[in-house]
Design a protein around this motif. Structure first.
Motif, short mmCIF file in Angstrom:
data_model
loop_
_atom_site.label_atom_id
_atom_site.label_comp_id
_atom_site.label_asym_id
_atom_site.label_seq_id
_atom_site.Cartn_x
_atom_site.Cartn_y
_atom_site.Cartn_z
N PHE A 121 0.75 -1.15 0.04
CA PHE A 121 -0.07 -0.06 0.02
C PHE A 121 0.74 1.38 0.06
O PHE A 121 1.82 1.33 0.63
CB PHE A 121 -1.00 -0.03 1.19
N ARG A 122 0.40 2.37 -0.51
CA ARG A 122 0.80 3.62 -0.54
C ARG A 122 -0.46 4.47 -0.28
O ARG A 122 -1.36 4.53 -0.41
CB ARG A 122 1.57 4.01 -1.94
N ASN A 152 -2.22 1.81 -7.67
CA ASN A 152 -3.21 2.64 -8.34
C ASN A 152 -4.66 1.98 -8.11
O ASN A 152 -5.60 2.44 -8.63
CB ASN A 152 -2.98 2.61 -9.66
N VAL A 153 -4.63 1.07 -6.94
CA VAL A 153 -5.98 0.57 -6.65
C VAL A 153 -6.69 1.24 -5.49
O VAL A 153 -6.14 1.02 -4.11
CB VAL A 153 -6.21 -0.92 -6.20
N PRO A 154 -7.65 2.15 -5.75
CA PRO A 154 -8.17 2.73 -4.57
C PRO A 154 -8.85 1.99 -3.45
O PRO A 154 -10.02 1.48 -3.96
CB PRO A 154 -9.00 3.93 -5.39
N VAL A 155 -8.50 1.91 -2.08
CA VAL A 155 -9.02 1.03 -1.09
C VAL A 155 -9.94 1.96 -0.40
O VAL A 155 -10.78 1.47 0.04
CB VAL A 155 -8.16 0.01 -0.55
N TYR A 164 -4.04 3.25 -1.24
CA TYR A 164 -3.82 2.69 -2.68
C TYR A 164 -3.28 1.45 -2.53
O TYR A 164 -1.96 1.16 -1.98
CB TYR A 164 -3.25 3.47 -3.73
N MET A 165 -3.59 0.36 -3.32
CA MET A 165 -3.10 -0.95 -3.23
C MET A 165 -2.34 -1.32 -4.57
O MET A 165 -2.63 -0.72 -5.57
CB MET A 165 -4.10 -2.07 -2.82
N ARG A 166 -1.12 -2.20 -4.38
CA ARG A 166 -0.67 -2.55 -5.73
C ARG A 166 -1.49 -3.36 -6.44
O ARG A 166 -2.32 -4.18 -5.92
CB ARG A 166 0.67 -3.08 -5.48
N ASN A 167 -1.69 -3.14 -7.91
CA ASN A 167 -2.66 -3.82 -8.53
C ASN A 167 -2.21 -5.34 -8.88
O ASN A 167 -3.20 -5.95 -9.13
CB ASN A 167 -2.83 -2.90 -9.99
N ASP A 168 -1.23 -5.63 -8.73
CA ASP A 168 -0.76 -7.12 -9.13
C ASP A 168 -1.41 -7.93 -7.98
O ASP A 168 -1.61 -9.38 -8.07
CB ASP A 168 0.58 -7.51 -9.33
N TYR A 169 -1.79 -7.48 -6.65
CA TYR A 169 -2.18 -8.20 -5.89
C TYR A 169 -3.65 -8.68 -6.15
O TYR A 169 -4.00 -9.95 -5.45
CB TYR A 169 -2.25 -7.44 -4.39
#
Length: 972
Positions: free
Chosen positions: A719-720, A728-731, A736-741
């Motif tokens: 996360f960032r 770039n995945v808004p949680v 923001y979570m890494r999209n490959d997860y």
């Protein structure tokens, strides 16, 4: 000679056809009635007999000195009746009882209650005006209206209602009749007058046809001056007198003589008809053979009062043939004048006896031979019960009239193709009931501006404008005309946009519009009442059909009888419980449970909707968005639906593909998901997965793997706080979570162990996999697919994923204060952790909505796949997915849908049919539909706020207790 003889024969035949065979005042026990009338009459002295001729008026709101004046007239002048005017019902009832106590012969009590007691009294009910009723084709409804008004009269001790108005209003400039008339078509006016009269008679209240010989085609108010009917005898006979003749034949109790100048019937110049023997006696009582009571109109009206002095006018009215002298300006003086005429043999005993015995017959007919005082207990409640509103709704549903419908613009069909603006003209320029109701069907923006240029600029982006023209509903005489400025605005709006005009005023308002060419649709609501506004909006969107017929002509383009019948599109309508066989008092018991839930902090607030037979009969909100009580829950408050997402988004898309034969219930996972080919789930079928009979684990807490080792914060590995690169995945907010997860999550599901035993176990995991399949199949996000394929055309503009993209945060109720992973207030982003890790778009969670839009979806299912004239699914598809395939294995579920419990414990009250279906959600949501009782029940809450550990809503079974009360409220 033969021609004259033939004319005589036709005249005699004509009279005999319309003659009243016997007195309308005669009762079934005529001999007993006659004996009472004769004995009462014989016991009177001359002053008492003369006193019976007078009916005086009183406002129950007047001072004691004024009300006591009536007591003096009862004691000293022996008046026969009282007409009550303005005031309140409780005071009137008490005065009524006091007056009756003083009278030697019980008083005949009258009122002007043409559209109900509210014509004169506060705290009473106003039914639609006659012009509105004139648009209704089903005259049984007019009869019901007459009966309901009569019930109110009788409850208040009123024996005669001076109604119906049978004047044919064919003059738009008529200042006093107008809305009080059923219209300008003589047959329509007549049939409705008879129906209204029959309704009153059915409840034992006397009727009165007014204003003889016809006040419709005048442009002068007889209260202020003497109107003239300057027409030939032939015209009068064929038009104005027509309804009176028919009413006489039908048994009208009384006729009221208007103050009118009718040169064709009375040779004296400017001579009031109410004082005319040729009109009152020769025409009405001899030629038309009328044997009922004859009333003057009020003798204090200038149309007659200006003719002579008080007393002289009363004498002239009696000599003309009237039985009851209404609202004399001076009863003592008038009594003396009549007595003097009697003693001078100007008035015979036979003449006096005729009128007094008619009056006594009327008193016997209404039960005054066994007078009972008015019971004041629960009087206000009895006069304002729910049945009034039920009837009013039914009347408006049948009255609303579409008079223009170019290209079938009404009802509005393709909601996904319309961008709709609302513009308000006239009065009530704030948010009207009309606008609020329009918004329940789709997104409708209220556009306002102080100047026309600004308004037109704001309207540029819209392809449909609904204009609501609102005028005062306070009385039938209220102003109804457009201002010059409004006419310019309307013209310019219609010239530039596809426009529907909705008129909540007298239909004659249309006459002010120079050209209606550019208006695609015109709909008449007739009145500006809340119910009229709501029902008109429902007709516009096809929740109700348009049934009304124009009762008057509005220029050459809209002749009398104009109508466009519009279809029902099977959208939800809104109304009262009793209209669909539900007891509102019992239904409203659910309020107390909802209040308990809020007061005991089981949830900060909640929304509820109950619909039956396609009609929303209960829509209420309780509490606030949070326990801080800053924002109240309203109809537009938006909730996280949690697992309702399964049947609001994923399931309908699966059903659609199954119907198209892209997939089948027996399709295996390996056939649609490449990642499942070599897994332990490869041969699991859709039917097993969606029935929760596939041995899947209940859930996997994916988020736990993304926490730091001490679980105090989210790992920076995943996360960032800012959107960068692959993060770039808004949680959540700033999370923001890494999209490959997301690939890792899918792999974890595929690799997860199956449960050892094949048995019912609710699981979210199938819906993760279905999201993957659907998004690959459509090459688009589940958010976009569901919106485009379902929500937009359904008019569910509040429903959808990612609500912060469309709504302000304050419109969305928060679902939790997350102190274990996201470490923030969860508001507008999905509560479910797994769905959050997919950017808020999950197959099992992520959809937000208000209760109204959830109800649309459930009603579509209940309609066997149809809503708004769109067939989303075939009936057999609905049945296929609403089937419990593994009931024998103690699996209660349908395919995607939850079903009633098979044993004691389950999702419902246990009182629903086994064909019913729905779903519940973790955040405190619940949606259920029952095809057998045609009930939809929606309950939305945020019981998880501030902490999901608050399970009181669940342990107290609040949702199912409410469901139980709903079923207990069904009366048929």
């Amino acid at each position: 000679m033969k021609i004259k003889f033939l004319s005589f024969i036709l005249l005699i035949w004509n009279i005999s056809i319309f003659a009243q065979k016997e007195s309308p005042l005669k009762t079934k026990d005529f001999r007993v009635q006659k004996a009472w009338v004769d004995s009462t009459y014989n016991a009177m002295n001359l002053d008492q007999k003369i006193g019976q001729l007078f009916m005086v008026d009183i406002f129950s709101s007047k001072s004691k000195a004024e009300t006591d004046r009536i007591k003096d007239l009862i004691k000293e002048n022996y008046i026969g009746g009282v007409i009550f005017s303005k005031g309140d019902p409780m005071r009137q009832a008490k005065l009524n009882n006091e007056y009756q106590e003083l009278a030697n012969v019980p008083l005949l009590i009258a009122m002007d209650a043409e559209w109900g007691l509210a014509m004169r009294l506060d705290s009473t009910y106003a039914f639609p005006w006659n012009m509105t009723l004139g648009a209704i084709e089903d005259n049984n409804l007019i009869k019901k209206t007459g009966a309901q008004i009569a019930k109110h009269c009788k409850r208040l001790g009123v024996h005669i209602n001076f109604a119906p108005v049978v004047d044919i209003n064919n003059n738009p400039a008529n200042p006093i009749i107008g809305n009080r008339s059923f219209g300008e078509n003589k047959e329509n006016v007549t049939q409705k007058s008879i129906a209204f009269m029959e309704g009153m008679h059915s409840e034992g209240v006397l009727s009165s046809a007014k204003h003889f010989p016809g006040h419709g085609d005048t442009d002068v108010d007889s209260h202020k001056s003497l109107p003239t009917l300057d027409f030939s005898k032939k015209r009068l006979d064929s038009l104005e007198l027509y309804p009176f003749r028919k009413m006489i034949k039908a048994g009208v109790s009384s006729i009221m003589i208007g103050h009118l100048n009718v040169p064709a019937l009375e040779p004296r110049t400017n001579f009031p008809s109410s004082l005319s023997k040729p009109i009152v006696t020769d025409l009405l009582q001899k030629k038309l053979d009328y044997k009922g009571l004859v009333f003057t109109d009020a003798l204090n009206m200038r149309g007659v009062a200006d003719y002579d002095e008080p007393g002289e006018i009363d004498l002239a009215a009696f000599l003309a043939g009237n039985d009851i002298l209404l609202i004399s300006e001076n009863v003592p003086k008038a009594s003396e004048k009549i007595k003097q005429a009697y003693l001078e043999n100007i008035i015979s005993e036979k003449r006096l006896e005729k009128s007094v015995k008619k009056i006594l017959s009327a008193k016997y007919k209404v039960g005054l031979n066994h007078y009972q005082p008015v019971d004041t207990n629960y009087l206000i409640e009895d006069l304002n019960n729910i049945h009034n509103d039920v009837l009013y709704e039914e009347l408006l549903e049948n009255a609303i009239t579409v008079i223009k419908n170019n290209k079938g613009i009404l009802p509005i069909k393709n909601l996904d193709k319309e961008k709709i603006a609302y513009v308000n003209l006239g009065e009530n320029l704030t948010e009207t009931s009309f606008l609020q109701q329009l918004k329940k069907y789709t997104k409708v923006d209220h556009i306002k501006s102080d100047h026309l240029g600004g308004l037109l600029e704001k309207l540029k982006d819209y392809n449909l404008v609904i204009v609501g023209y609102h005028k005062s509903n306070s009385s039938p005489w209220s102003s109804y005309k457009f201002s010059d400025n409004e006419l310019v605005w309307l013209h310019e709006i219609a010239r530039n946009h596809k426009t529907v005009l909705s008129v909540f005023a007298r239909p004659y308002a249309i006459l002010d519009i120079t050209s209606t060419t550019n208006l695609e649709g015109i709909i008449l609501g007739y009145q500006n009442s809340k119910i009229a506004q709501e029902k008109t909006a429902q007709v516009i969107f096809g929740a109700l059909p348009a049934k009304g017929k124009l009762p008057v002509s509005l220029g050459k383009n809209f002749p009398v009888g104009t109508k466009f019948t519009t279809p029902s599109l099977k959208r939800l309508s809104y109304g009262l419980p009793e209209s669909v066989g539900v007891n509102s008092a019992k239904l409203n018991r659910i309020d107390s449970i909802a209040k308990i839930a809020v007061d005991k902090e089981m949830t900060p607030g909640l929304q509820m909707i109950v619909a039956r037979k396609g009609k929303v009969i209960y829509q209420k909100n309780f509490g606030y968005h949070t326990y801080e009580k800053n924002i109240k829950v309203t109809d537009s408050s938006i909730y996280d639906l949690a697992s309702l997402t399964k049947i609001m988004a994923t399931l309908p898309l699966v059903m659609e593909l199954e119907e198209q034969e892209t997939i089948q219930l027996n399709t295996r996972l390996k056939d649609i998901l490449p990642i499942a080919v070599n897994s332990n789930k490869a041969n699991t079928t859709l039917k097993e997965m969606l029935s929760h009979y596939a041995k899947f684990r209940a859930w996997i807490p994916f988020y736990l793997h993304t926490l730091s080792e001490d679980r105090t914060h989210a790992s920076p590995k995943y996360f960032r706080s800012k959107k960068t690169g692959i993060f770039n995945v808004p949680v959540a907010n700033n999370f923001y979570m890494r999209n490959d997860y997301q690939d890792t999550i899918y792999q974890d599901i595929i690799a997860s162990d199956l449960r050892i035993k094949k048995e019912y176990k609710y699981s979210d995991l199938p819906y993760y996999l279905l999201k993957n399949y659907l998004e690959h199949h459509y090459n688009s996000s589940l958010s976009y697919i569901s919106r485009k394929r379902i929500y937009e055309s359904l008019g569910a503009n509040y429903m959808g994923y990612l609500p912060l993209n469309r709504f302000h945060k304050d419109e969305i109720t928060p679902s939790e204060i997350d102190d274990y992973w996201r470490f923030s207030k969860i508001q507008g982003t999905v509560h479910d952790q797994g769905a959050a890790m997919f950017g808020g778009v999950g197959g099992h969670a992520g959809v937000f909505s208000n209760a109204n839009d959830v109800a649309k979806m459930m009603q579509m299912y209940l309609n066997k796949g149809t809503y708004g004239n769109i067939q989303y699914f075939k009936p057999e598809t609905i049945d296929k997915f609403n089937t419990c395939y593994y009931c024998d294995e103690d699996v209660r579920r349908g395919v995607g849908f939850d079903k009633p419990q098979l044993k004691e414990v389950g999702p419902t009250c246990g009182c629903v049919s086994m064909t019913s279906f729905g779903h519940s959600g973790f955040t405190g949501t619940f949606a259920w539909a029952d095809p057998e009782e045609e009930i939809v029940y929606i309950f939305l809450s945020n019981r998880t706020y501030p902490f999901a550990s608050n399970r009181k809503l669940i342990t107290e079974n609040i949702r199912t207790h409410i469901q139980e009360l709903i079923y207990e409220s069904i009366s048929y």
